[in-house]
Design a protein around this motif. Structure first.
Motif, mmCIF file in Angstrom:
data_model
loop_
_atom_site.group_PDB
_atom_site.id
_atom_site.type_symbol
_atom_site.label_atom_id
_atom_site.label_comp_id
_atom_site.label_asym_id
_atom_site.label_seq_id
_atom_site.Cartn_x
_atom_site.Cartn_y
_atom_site.Cartn_z
ATOM 1 N N ILE A 50 12.454 -18.776 -51.165
ATOM 2 C CA ILE A 50 13.460 -17.838 -50.621
ATOM 3 C C ILE A 50 14.272 -18.513 -49.512
ATOM 4 O O ILE A 50 15.493 -18.364 -49.428
ATOM 5 N N LEU A 51 13.585 -19.270 -48.665
ATOM 6 C CA LEU A 51 14.274 -20.003 -47.584
ATOM 7 C C LEU A 51 15.334 -20.929 -48.166
ATOM 8 O O LEU A 51 16.467 -20.999 -47.675
ATOM 9 N N SER A 86 17.626 -26.274 -45.477
ATOM 10 C CA SER A 86 17.245 -27.585 -46.002
ATOM 11 C C SER A 86 16.414 -28.318 -44.962
ATOM 12 O O SER A 86 16.539 -28.074 -43.759
ATOM 13 N N PHE A 87 15.564 -29.184 -45.434
ATOM 14 C CA PHE A 87 14.611 -29.848 -44.566
ATOM 15 C C PHE A 87 14.518 -31.320 -44.913
ATOM 16 O O PHE A 87 14.754 -31.719 -46.056
ATOM 17 N N ASP A 88 14.134 -32.121 -43.927
ATOM 18 C CA ASP A 88 13.888 -33.535 -44.198
ATOM 19 C C ASP A 88 12.553 -33.708 -44.910
ATOM 20 O O ASP A 88 12.389 -34.559 -45.773
ATOM 21 N N VAL A 129 16.293 -29.629 -54.800
ATOM 22 C CA VAL A 129 15.893 -29.933 -53.426
ATOM 23 C C VAL A 129 15.422 -31.386 -53.395
ATOM 24 O O VAL A 129 14.551 -31.780 -54.168
ATOM 25 N N THR A 130 16.029 -32.176 -52.510
ATOM 26 C CA THR A 130 15.728 -33.615 -52.481
ATOM 27 C C THR A 130 14.866 -34.010 -51.281
ATOM 28 O O THR A 130 14.634 -35.194 -51.041
ATOM 29 N N SER A 131 14.397 -33.020 -50.524
ATOM 30 C CA SER A 131 13.540 -33.312 -49.358
ATOM 31 C C SER A 131 12.317 -34.099 -49.801
ATOM 32 O O SER A 131 11.879 -33.997 -50.949
ATOM 33 N N MET A 132 11.755 -34.841 -48.852
ATOM 34 C CA MET A 132 10.451 -35.455 -49.119
ATOM 35 C C MET A 132 9.434 -34.316 -49.138
ATOM 36 O O MET A 132 9.360 -33.547 -48.166
#
Lengths: 140, 157
Positions: free
Chosen positions: A58-59, A65-67, A92-95
């Motif tokens: 949901i976020l 977006s997050f690292d 989503v490409t975050s680690m």
């Protein structure tokens, strides 16, 4: 409901804005959320928490977006495997780092990795376990 | 600040925390928690430990109800509770509690209700014992701070 801890950007002497590492902690256990929050804080990052995978999805749908995402495996509503798959489907490409327990079987860990994790760490998380991944992420 | 009193309290604190490790109540993960605590978050360890004891109380209660009726034990549910408890105890360094959980899991896997009940009793005893010990430790910390001293870093290794 997801929660956010304090943090942001800070200016260096050259007035260049230095971005802090932005981390999402996804875990149904409040103890682990607090512990991981503190580890990220001592490393110099900022964190938000989500109580389960569904909250994490949901976020992201809301534009967050997050690292780095610390993803617990066993959670109600939506588990870590399903959440990781969904986030990767959403581009989503975050680690994404999976957090597993010693009791997890090798096949379970493999399935978790195959869902789209970048790495998998074993609980309990410590600063020493996570720091090499953070350094890799910030290119240190 | 009475430096003699502070020094005595600090020695007491060091001896006590070392004894908790030596007697197997705590493992290195507790040291990791203490390292994370700083001046800005002086209550971090007690906060996390408090969450752990809340977990223990709730999970033990749930597992107790699951094990109540001999003819209708949901071992999967009990195992799930033990899994969570083992995870929490690992996260705070509650070594004895964690070790009981290992045996407890084995009893669940072979569906040994009597074994599970014994483990449940043991885990209840161990977490309450640890709770008392850590409360004594935190009280010592408070006494040191009130006497104007600082909490010593204790190297367990």
């Amino acid at each position: 409901m997801a929660t956010k801890s304090t943090g942001g950007t800070e200016k260096t002497k050259s007035t260049e804005v230095k971005k802090k590492l932005n981390v999402l902690i996804v875990d149904d256990d409040p103890l682990n959320r607090r512990l991981h929050e503190m580890i990220i804080k001592t490393i110099g990052g900022i964190s938000q928490t989500a109580k389960n995978g569904e909250e994490a999805v949901i976020l992201h749908r809301g534009g967050a977006s997050f690292d780095l995402i610390l993803m617990d495996k066993e959670m109600p509503e939506r588990d870590g495997v399903s959440t990781t798959k969904k986030l990767r489907e959403m581009k989503v490409t975050s680690m994404i780092v999976g957090v597993t327990s010693l009791a997890d079987q090798e096949e379970e860990r493999k399935a978790f990795m195959e869902a789209g994790l970048n790495h998998c760490l074993e609980k309990p998380l410590t600063k020493a376990k996570i720091l090499p991944l953070i350094n890799h992420l910030v290119g240190a | 600040m009475n430096t003699t009193v502070v020094a005595q309290l600090q020695r007491q604190f060091q001896d006590y925390i070392v004894s908790l490790y030596q007697q197997g109540f705590l493992d290195n993960q507790f040291s990791e928690l203490r390292k994370l605590q700083d001046e800005g978050t002086p209550d971090f360890v007690s906060e996390v430990v408090s969450l752990f004891f809340d977990d223990c109380s709730k999970l033990i209660d749930t597992m107790s109800r699951s094990l109540e009726r001999p003819d209708n034990v949901d071992f999967k549910q009990v195992d799930s509770g033990v899994h969570q408890l083992k995870g929490s105890s690992s996260s705070v360094g509650a070594r004895r509690v964690k070790n009981v959980c290992i045996s407890f899991k084995e009893c669940c896997h072979v569906q040994n209700r009597e074994g599970c009940l014994r483990c449940l009793q043991q885990v209840d005893y161990e977490y309450k014992m640890l709770k008392t010990k850590l409360q004594d430790l935190f009280n010592l910390e408070q006494q040191i701070l009130q006497a104007g001293g600082t909490i010593p870093q204790v190297d367990i290794n």
